[in-house]
Design an enzyme around this catalytic site. Structure first.
Site, PDB file in Angstrom:
ATOM      1  N   LYS A 151      -3.413   3.564  -2.391  1.00 46.68           N
ATOM      2  CA  LYS A 151      -4.535   4.479  -2.547  1.00 46.68           C
ATOM      3  C   LYS A 151      -4.160   5.772  -1.830  1.00 46.68           C
ATOM      4  O   LYS A 151      -3.916   5.781  -0.627  1.00 46.68           O
ATOM      5  CB  LYS A 151      -5.814   3.888  -1.949  1.00 46.68           C
ATOM      6  CG  LYS A 151      -6.331   2.683  -2.713  1.00 46.68           C
ATOM      7  CD  LYS A 151      -7.516   2.043  -2.041  1.00 46.68           C
ATOM      8  CE  LYS A 151      -7.114   1.123  -0.912  1.00 46.68           C
ATOM      9  NZ  LYS A 151      -8.220   0.372  -0.330  1.00 46.68           N
ATOM     10  N   MET A 198      -8.705   8.888   8.985  1.00 50.19           N
ATOM     11  CA  MET A 198      -9.082   9.382   7.659  1.00 50.19           C
ATOM     12  C   MET A 198     -10.164  10.458   7.735  1.00 50.19           C
ATOM     13  O   MET A 198     -11.109  10.474   6.953  1.00 50.19           O
ATOM     14  CB  MET A 198      -9.574   8.224   6.781  1.00 50.19           C
ATOM     15  CG  MET A 198      -8.579   7.084   6.672  1.00 50.19           C
ATOM     16  SD  MET A 198      -9.307   5.539   6.069  1.00 50.19           S
ATOM     17  CE  MET A 198     -10.330   5.050   7.466  1.00 50.19           C
ATOM     18  N   ASP A 253       0.812  -1.211   0.000  1.00 51.70           N
ATOM     19  CA  ASP A 253       0.000   0.000   0.000  1.00 51.70           C
ATOM     20  C   ASP A 253       0.848   1.264   0.000  1.00 51.70           C
ATOM     21  O   ASP A 253       2.042   1.241   0.284  1.00 51.70           O
ATOM     22  CB  ASP A 253      -0.878   0.035   1.262  1.00 51.70           C
ATOM     23  CG  ASP A 253      -2.163  -0.756   1.096  1.00 51.70           C
ATOM     24  OD1 ASP A 253      -2.434  -1.216  -0.016  1.00 51.70           O
ATOM     25  OD2 ASP A 253      -2.873  -0.926   2.103  1.00 51.70           O
TER      26      ASP A 253
END
Length: 515
Positions: free
Chosen positions: A63, A178, A41
């Site tokens: 991402k 997030m 990732d």
């Protein structure tokens, strides 16, 4: 039934930790080492990939801020496809696989496909970033309740999966993942559901890395403070009275070189000490090795010298590399340190002497530096006339030492023990970083590193690229080379060693901050 053949194909869902590569678990590192394929990732530290086998296939599926290299469904399909091809698959995920890492979804897909898997937990950013910011998430005098919450969800929407009222009034510390883009909604939602507006809040960006940035405030002020600081994802949000403990428990951000981006030009196999010392002081080390150390083009002279050691009175080592390559040849010839029993030894500089001691030999002479006067002073007290000296060193070394020894009446056999070659790696990335002003310091540890670094830069805008960059040199010879090639040298080590160079960089910034 279990069958060994069937067990050979396996997927490991590995938590890479929050960013500091030192926080990978022992089990996680072992999975990286044995993997045939590593699917990693954006938030998994690239430094962890150095543990991968050279033959391993590395696949990036990160991402970043909504920009998806692959969708989650495509990632799931990729993991299954690679697993069905056999071998060991390491799915390397930032933080912990099961804490907002969608590891549960990936594990379900593997289960349905009949593929064997294991979960290797990782240190989640919620715990690690808060700790590095000086915030204990629980504290006996403040709170014993803690909740991890996704920051993606809008508390104002009609149907929510989060009980905002319970979070606002029933939990002592809240950690939102997030949630930077959604910060105004999060603070409003908590205040509207009963959380006091003066509740302390901290946003921690790039936690546990040299880029860590923390902004503190309250539910009432944090949105404006974060906006003023330009703070963006990735970051976690910590809400609760424990945030106030940061005033006294902040440790990571107090390190004197935090956030300084320092280029290390030393050969990769030699860079570890310099990188470790600078990293311990908070620097972000960017490794752009400009040299690589290789065996001599013609190994025969060194082999012959090792066979005829009995003919020499002295052996003089001028570098750590000279020691390493000489002893490699000694051992390859079926000899050991007893072959040097009658000989006297000299080591130029403390680092060379220290490496020689690792082979059980204490130097008879250790000049402090490689400068002519230091060498002359060191050997001047010893009768060198008529002595035969073996000098195993770099093929392209400066002639000053054999010249001085010959002046003293010694016979010198100068033997190439290794060669220093130009290493060109990621030159385009280096130039781009310089263009973007994303480099603070460049370190030079030898004249070779200076010459090869200069060769990496386009000549037409050399001056523009290094404008504003601090240049740090390990010693006067390196400094002279740097100045000759157009570099302004700002930092000169007083002790011509790696610790001496780091000390000089540290003192430079300490003086800069206090002046």
């Amino acid at each position: 039934q279990w069958h060994l053949r069937a067990m050979k194909a396996k997927v490991y869902l590995v938590g890479a930790g929050p960013g500091d590569p030192g926080l990978i678990t022992v089990q996680g590192r072992a999975c990286i080492k044995k993997a045939d394929v590593i699917i990693y990732d954006y938030l998994a530290s690239p430094a962890l990939l150095k543990y991968a086998d050279k033959s391993a296939e590395l696949i990036y599926v990160g991402k970043k801020g909504g920009d998806h290299t692959l969708s989650q469904d495509e990632i799931n399909a990729l993991i299954v496809e690679k697993a069905k091809s056999g071998g060991v698959i390491c799915r390397l995920k930032g933080g912990d696989p099961y804490i907002f890492g969608r590891g549960g979804e990936e594990a379900e897909v593997l289960f349905k496909a009949g593929i064997s898997f294991e979960i290797v937990p990782g240190v989640t950013s919620a715990i690690a970033a808060a700790a590095y910011a000086g915030i204990p998430l629980t504290h006996r005098k403040l709170t014993s309740t803690l909740a991890f919450v996704t920051g993606h969800e809008d508390p104002a929407k009609e149907e929510t999966g989060i009980n905002w009222s319970s979070l606002a009034t029933g939990i002592g510390t809240l950690v939102f993942f997030m949630g930077v883009k959604n910060l105004p909604n999060i603070t409003k939602g908590l205040i509207d559901h009963g959380k006091p507006p003066d509740t302390p809040v901290a946003l921690i960006r790039w936690g546990t890395t040299p880029r860590q940035q923390t902004v503190s405030g309250t539910l009432e002020t944090i949105v404006e403070k974060a906006r003023a600081a330009g703070l963006k994802a990735p970051a976690i949000i910590v809400v609760g009275d424990v945030v106030n403990l940061r005033r006294s428990l902040k440790w990571f951000e107090n390190r004197p070189l935090l956030g300084k981006r320092i280029v290390v030009t030393r050969a990769r196999q030699q860079a570890s000490d310099l990188v470790r010392l600078l990293s311990d002081l908070g620097a972000e080390c960017l490794e752009y090795p400009t040299i690589k150390i290789m065996p001599p083009e013609d190994p025969q002279p060194l082999k012959q010298a090792v066979e005829n050691l009995g003919a020499y009175d002295w052996i003089v080592f001028t570098s750590v590399n000279g020691v390493i390559f000489f002893f490699e040849q000694l051992f390859a010839s079926g000899k050991d340190v007893r072959a040097l029993g009658r000989m006297q030894t000299a080591a130029i500089g403390p680092a060379t002497a220290a490496r020689l001691r690792e082979y059980g030999l204490t130097s008879d002479i250790v000049p402090e530096t490689y400068r002519a006067e230091s060498v002359v002073d060191a050997f001047g007290k010893v009768k060198m006339k008529g002595k035969k000296i073996l000098l195993p060193r770099a093929a392209e070394a400066r002639p000053i030492l054999p010249k001085e020894l010959k002046k003293m009446g010694a016979a010198v056999d100068e033997i190439p023990a290794y060669q220093t070659l130009k290493a060109v790696q990621n030159a385009d990335d280096l130039v781009q970083r310089l263009k973007d002003n994303r480099i603070d310091v460049i370190t030079f540890t030898s004249s070779s590193t200076v010459k090869n670094f200069k060769a990496l830069l386009p000549a037409e805008n050399f001056s523009e690229l290094i404008r504003g960059v601090t240049i740090a040199s390990i010693g006067p010879i390196t400094t002279d080379t740097a100045k000759e090639l157009g570099f302004d040298v700002h930092i000169n080590a007083e002790s011509y060693t790696i610790p001496g160079l780091v000390e000089a960089i540290l003192q430079y910034y300490c003086l800069l901050y206090t002046s």
